[in-house]
Design a protein around this motif. Sequence first.
Motif, short mmCIF file in Angstrom:
data_model
loop_
_atom_site.label_atom_id
_atom_site.label_comp_id
_atom_site.label_asym_id
_atom_site.label_seq_id
_atom_site.Cartn_x
_atom_site.Cartn_y
_atom_site.Cartn_z
N LEU B 203 0.82 -1.22 0.00
CA LEU B 203 0.00 0.00 0.00
C LEU B 203 0.85 1.26 0.00
CD1 LEU B 203 -2.87 -1.06 2.39
CD2 LEU B 203 -3.17 -0.23 0.06
N ARG B 204 2.00 1.16 0.62
CA ARG B 204 2.90 2.32 0.62
C ARG B 204 3.37 2.61 -0.81
NH1 ARG B 204 7.94 4.15 1.56
NH2 ARG B 204 8.92 2.14 1.15
N LEU B 205 3.62 1.53 -1.58
CA LEU B 205 4.04 1.70 -2.97
C LEU B 205 2.88 2.16 -3.85
CD1 LEU B 205 6.12 -1.55 -3.40
CD2 LEU B 205 7.01 0.74 -3.74
N ASN B 206 1.72 1.61 -3.59
CA ASN B 206 0.56 1.88 -4.44
C ASN B 206 -0.69 1.97 -3.57
OD1 ASN B 206 -1.54 1.84 -6.21
ND2 ASN B 206 -0.95 -0.03 -7.27
N PRO B 207 -1.02 3.19 -3.14
CA PRO B 207 -2.14 3.35 -2.20
C PRO B 207 -3.48 2.86 -2.76
CG PRO B 207 -0.82 5.35 -2.30
CD PRO B 207 -0.33 4.45 -3.41
N LYS B 208 -3.56 2.65 -4.08
CA LYS B 208 -4.84 2.23 -4.66
C LYS B 208 -4.97 0.71 -4.74
CE LYS B 208 -4.65 5.89 -7.92
NZ LYS B 208 -4.62 6.25 -9.32
#
Lengths: 115, 241
Positions: B203-208
């Motif tokens: 999620l840190r890399l890609n919040p979506k």
Amino acid sequence: MHEISLVQNLFHQLADLAKQNKMSKVISVTMQIGPLSGVVIDSFQFGFDILSKDDDLIRGAQLIINTTAVTYRCSKCGATQQSSGVKPDGCSACDEQFLFAEGGDELILQKVEME
Amino acid sequence: MCDSCGCASPSDHSHTKTVDVHESLFAANENIAKSNREHFEAMGAVAINLISSPGSGKTTLLEHTIEHLREEFRIGVIEGDIETERDAERIRAKGVPVVQLTTGGACHLDATMTHKGFHQLQKEPGGDKLDILFIENVGNLVCPTSFDLGEHHRIVLVSVPEGPDKPAKYPKAFTSSDTFLITKTDLLPYFDFPVEEAKAEALRLNPKIKVLDFSSKTGEKFDEWLDFLRNLATEVKRQTA
């Protein structure tokens, strides 16, 4: 990743451009490569150097690479910060961890100088 | 007069020309991917690209998914591997149309291979009308991430024995995916895999990114995956109708 095959694609494109413009020699090629494109610049340059030796049109041409930055936008406050590719740990304004990456995935042939 | 350009100067001057191109080297693949997407939509199918390391459980996931959903949805599969028909045979045994693409060494599928596979699939019995098309990419967390196949949804899988550091080590697989599946959770008692940490890292890399964890083998939390697929199929159909 696939730098050699990407250079091959580039050479096909250069051959088409030379034909369209009735040119016989490429002098310089300007590329834009972003840190999130998955392309390793050293490998791309290596592929260009190796493959251009066997290509009458491109032999001796200069490869100019412009790198781009990634914009990280905070999911909470919307503040942005630029990075050369390393993701910041948090938002520079509010410390929020969730940041959206924008841009930086370019692999673009910008311009070609030919004679 | 100059022979090359017809100008009035003598012919020994040089003719250089700078052409502004501004075209992505991925443009050729992206154009084919776009046309693939149109083909999938013309059939009413939702296309899902599955990416993971070898052995994360992509084929097992498909076998169990087909068993549960084949009465509800018409499912088809394009299998990508470097060699062998083995994965396609496993899927064929479940009674759905499948095509095996063997890349003969290439470490990823691209839009052109997918295009060929799709047309082959259409010739298989039942392959001309699908609700869900799974495209199982070659097992690799690096190269497949750069090639759009025309899918509507990209899923990355990591199995418990691989360890929770995959998002950090292979970021593009996670930044380019829509959903992250943690598979083989039945093995959690035997491995050091903090599920919440792996989720947070992704999620840190890609919040979506949407994250699910389950075991295809024991069926633990598998219903969440099936519901997720049902919603996805409905949602994409609604958007593209």
